[in-house]
Design an enzyme around this catalytic site. Structure first.
Site, PDB file in Angstrom:
ATOM      1  N   SER A 144       0.815  -1.274   0.298  1.00  0.00           N
ATOM      2  CA  SER A 144      -0.001  -0.001   0.025  1.00  0.00           C
ATOM      3  C   SER A 144       0.841   1.169   0.072  1.00  0.00           C
ATOM      4  CB  SER A 144      -0.854   0.068   1.218  1.00  0.00           C
ATOM      5  OG  SER A 144      -1.489   1.276   1.458  1.00  0.00           O
ATOM      6  N   TYR A 156      -2.100  -0.586  10.479  1.00  0.00           N
ATOM      7  CA  TYR A 156      -2.357  -1.165   9.019  1.00  0.00           C
ATOM      8  C   TYR A 156      -0.866  -0.795   8.281  1.00  0.00           C
ATOM      9  CZ  TYR A 156      -3.936  -1.370   4.221  1.00  0.00           C
ATOM     10  OH  TYR A 156      -4.162  -1.590   2.793  1.00  0.00           O
TER      11      TYR A 156
END
Ligand SMILES: NC(=O)c1ccc[n+]([C@@H]2O[C@H](COP(=O)([O-])OP(=O)(O)OC[C@H]3O[C@@H](n4cnc5c(N)ncnc54)[C@H](OP(=O)(O)O)[C@@H]3O)[C@@H](O)[C@H]2O)c1
Length: 257
Positions: A144, A156
């Site tokens: 990401s 995350y």
């Protein structure tokens, strides 16, 4: 379109979103695709049916990741579906985001769960896949952009940072076998993970941060993954490709305002 005829692929988290798009594209290129999913059997079966309707080959494999025996469960289903064939392409795509995983609210349990699914699972899936893989195979990890721009969901982002390190280290270790390991790092893409994009105001706000003026669709990412899976990418390893339409390149009107 690249030719993956005779090749096999495992795509984790392929029932929905980006993983589904990757599975559909690899199957369209000719690979037999194992469509892995955690709980959403209907969505996984729909992915398989869509692939088959287009003339491709796929089968579904259920395994909840992040729990004891996740890798054993996954490989039992995978090996049954492969029926003695080796594995050529592994795409570690499945992941979760905990929107409550901010510095003020994150709990140890939530932290452990995200790392178990987003980091531990790809590592041990890869470890288990390697004896099944042909030399010259392909591993693609889906990370990401939050590894280089800050977001409140701190845990995350940390999991994806760890995945990037995993990819580079693995690329070094597997070079001798001709197995390439690359990372595709999506920008803001319209999937269930980003339900908030359904708000037109939010979508417009996001578009303003992107040079190409729109958020991503899963196929924008799936097509980039297919490149790394192809013969064309044979001399690329240990790299990260940001697939994000030009996210946060700089202020659209320049620095003077
Ligand atoms: N969407 C974005 O904007 C974006 C941006 C950057 C990076 N990414 C990354 O891209 C990848 C795909 O994201 P997405 O947006 O397509 O996600 P998504 O729409 O939420 O789909 C997630 C997929 O992963 C599977 N999965 C999730 N947790 C699982 C578990 N514990 N065990 C087994 N399977 C599990 C789901 O299976 P079930 O259907 O069975 O639940 C589903 O197939 C992720 O690595 C994500 O971090 C996404």
């Amino acid at each position: 379109m690249t030719d993956l005829t005779g090749k096999t692929a495992l795509v984790t988290g392929a029932s929905r979103g980006i993983g589904r798009s990757i599975a559909e594209r690899l199957a369209a290129d000719g690979a037999l695709v194992a469509v892995h999913y955690g709980t959403n059997e209907a969505a996984a079966n729909d992915t398989v049916a869509t692939i088959q309707k287009s003339g491709g080959n796929a089968f579904a494999v259920r395994a909840e990741l992040g729990v004891d025996d996740d890798v054993d469960t996954l490989f039992a289903g995978l090996e049954e579906g492969l029926d003695g064939r080796p594995l050529d392409i592994l795409v570690n795509n499945a992941a979760i985001i905990d929107y409550d995983g901010t510095i003020d609210k994150i709990t140890r349990a939530a932290y452990d769960r995200q790392f178990a699914i987003n980091v531990r699972a790809p590592l041990f899936i890869t470890q288990r896949a390697l004896p099944l893989m042909r030399d010259g195979g392909r591993i693609i990890n889906v990370s990401s952009g939050v590894t280089w721009f800050a977001t409140p969901e701190i845990a995350y982002g940390m999991t994806k940072g760890a995945l990037n390190v995993f990819s580079r280290s693995l690329a070094q270790s597997l070079g001798a076998r001709g197995i390439t390991v690359n990372t595709v790092s999506p920008g803001i893409t319209e999937t269930d993970m980003n339900g908030w994009l359904n708000d037109p105001q939010a979508a417009q706000h996001v578009a303003g941060m992107i040079a190409l003026g729109r958020h991503g669709q899963p196929a924008d990412v799936g097509d980039a993954v297919a490149f790394f899976a192809s013969e064309d990418a044979r001399w690329i390893t240990g790299q990260t490709l940001e697939v994000n339409g030009g996210l946060l390149l700089g202020p659209p009107t320049g620095y003077a305002g």
